[in-house]
Design a protein around this motif. Structure first.
Motif, PDB file in Angstrom:
ATOM      1  N   VAL A 247      58.117  61.854  43.223  1.00 46.42           N
ATOM      2  CA  VAL A 247      57.483  62.873  44.066  1.00 46.42           C
ATOM      3  C   VAL A 247      57.567  64.262  43.436  1.00 46.42           C
ATOM      4  CG1 VAL A 247      57.567  64.011  46.307  1.00 46.42           C
ATOM      5  CG2 VAL A 247      57.898  61.548  46.161  1.00 46.42           C
ATOM      6  N   CYS A 251      54.344  66.667  42.310  1.00 46.57           N
ATOM      7  CA  CYS A 251      54.066  67.989  42.887  1.00 46.57           C
ATOM      8  C   CYS A 251      54.010  69.070  41.815  1.00 46.57           C
ATOM      9  CB  CYS A 251      55.135  68.336  43.924  1.00 46.57           C
ATOM     10  SG  CYS A 251      55.057  67.330  45.410  1.00 46.57           S
ATOM     11  N   TYR A 265      55.829  61.623  51.761  1.00 42.43           N
ATOM     12  CA  TYR A 265      55.234  60.648  50.865  1.00 42.43           C
ATOM     13  C   TYR A 265      55.253  59.276  51.528  1.00 42.43           C
ATOM     14  CZ  TYR A 265      60.186  59.788  49.830  1.00 42.43           C
ATOM     15  OH  TYR A 265      61.524  59.530  49.936  1.00 42.43           O
TER      16      TYR A 265
END
Length: 284
Positions: A247, A251, A265
């Motif tokens: 994640v 990003c 998520y």
């Protein structure tokens, strides 16, 4: 160290044949869930396994007897070739195996607990030793000690018989006889088992609400407690070339920054959700 004697009743009748792969996985995940709980909670568990409805004569067979769960191994196959379902005989056998073989100190130690978990896709139809009345009397007597917990996963419509026998409503779930339904029942079983052993760490020796009773939750009650985040977040699909990326990296790569608490998520595997995390529900 807290000790629990666990009895597992597996259905090996012919009606389980189409679900054999899922049933094998169900047993293995239940077993690994107990093993994980023992490591996490610092407890001991000894497992007895009884097979229900084995072979043409629909026999009741003891597969494991009071085995330290840490020494138990996963199944590699699951035979479902029995002619009937001697459910009461199977439950009675697992009780007998536990009571007749536990050490003397465990009989009187009030902190020792007993958990019997039964999984079947059919109802009782061929027991020879036990009747609905005699097994109900036996179960109710054991439950009255506040040390025995009996939980059942049974087909639709079978709950009423178990409730009449004295099994708490919260210790029973019904499931449709499909692969998808068994997979869901497996997830429910593993989560409930871990919750049970977490409660054992606090000294609890029985449960009357083993399974979360989500069937009583109303849509209106859920909506009242939800916060609409649709205006605060944008949904970003993960392109194929970034499939599997963590994640934070996703990003930073796509948005230039990552801040804890600003990203939700999609769960793609079983995860432990810590108390400090929030969960978003997406209406698809």
């Amino acid at each position: 160290m807290r000790t629990t004697y666990v009895g597992l009743v597996r259905d090996h009748s012919g009606s389980m044949r189409s679900l054999a792969t899922q049933a094998c996985n169900d047993y293995n995940l239940t077993l690994s869930g107990i093993q994980e709980s023992m490591r996490d909670e610092g407890q001991l568990a000894f497992v007895t396994v009884v097979e229900c409805g084995v072979g043409y004569n629909a026999s009741v067979r003891v597969a494991n007897q009071l085995t330290d769960v840490s020494l138990m191994r996963e199944l590699t196959s699951y035979n479902a070739n029995g002619g009937a379902t001697p459910l009461w005989d199977s439950v009675g056998e697992v009780i007998d195996q536990i009571e007749n073989n536990i050490p003397a100190w465990a009989v009187t130690d009030t902190q020792v607990a007993f958990l019997v978990m039964v999984t079947t896709d059919g109802e009782e139809n061929s027991s020879r030793r036990w009747t609905s009345k005699t097994i109900a009397d036996r179960i109710q007597k054991l439950q009255a000690t506040d040390r025995w917990t009996f939980v059942f996963r049974v087909p639709r419509g079978a709950k009423r018989t178990l409730v009449a026998a004295g099994i708490p409503d919260g210790n029973i779930i019904e499931w449709e006889q499909t692969s998808k339904a068994l997979e869901y029942a497996t997830q429910t079983q593993v989560a409930a088992t871990k919750s049970y052993f977490a409660a054992r760490s606090a000294g609890v020796t029985k449960s009357t609400t083993f399974y979360a009773n989500v069937g009583t939750i109303k849509d209106e009650d859920v909506k009242v407690n939800l916060v609409d985040l649709s205006g605060e977040f944008a949904i970003s699909e993960v392109p194929a070339h970034q499939d599997g990326i963590d994640v934070k990296s996703f990003c930073v790569t796509n948005f230039g920054d990552f801040k804890i608490g600003n990203v939700y998520y999609q769960l793609t595997k079983r995860e432990t959700v810590q108390a400090g995390k929030l969960i978003a529900i997406r209406d698809k």
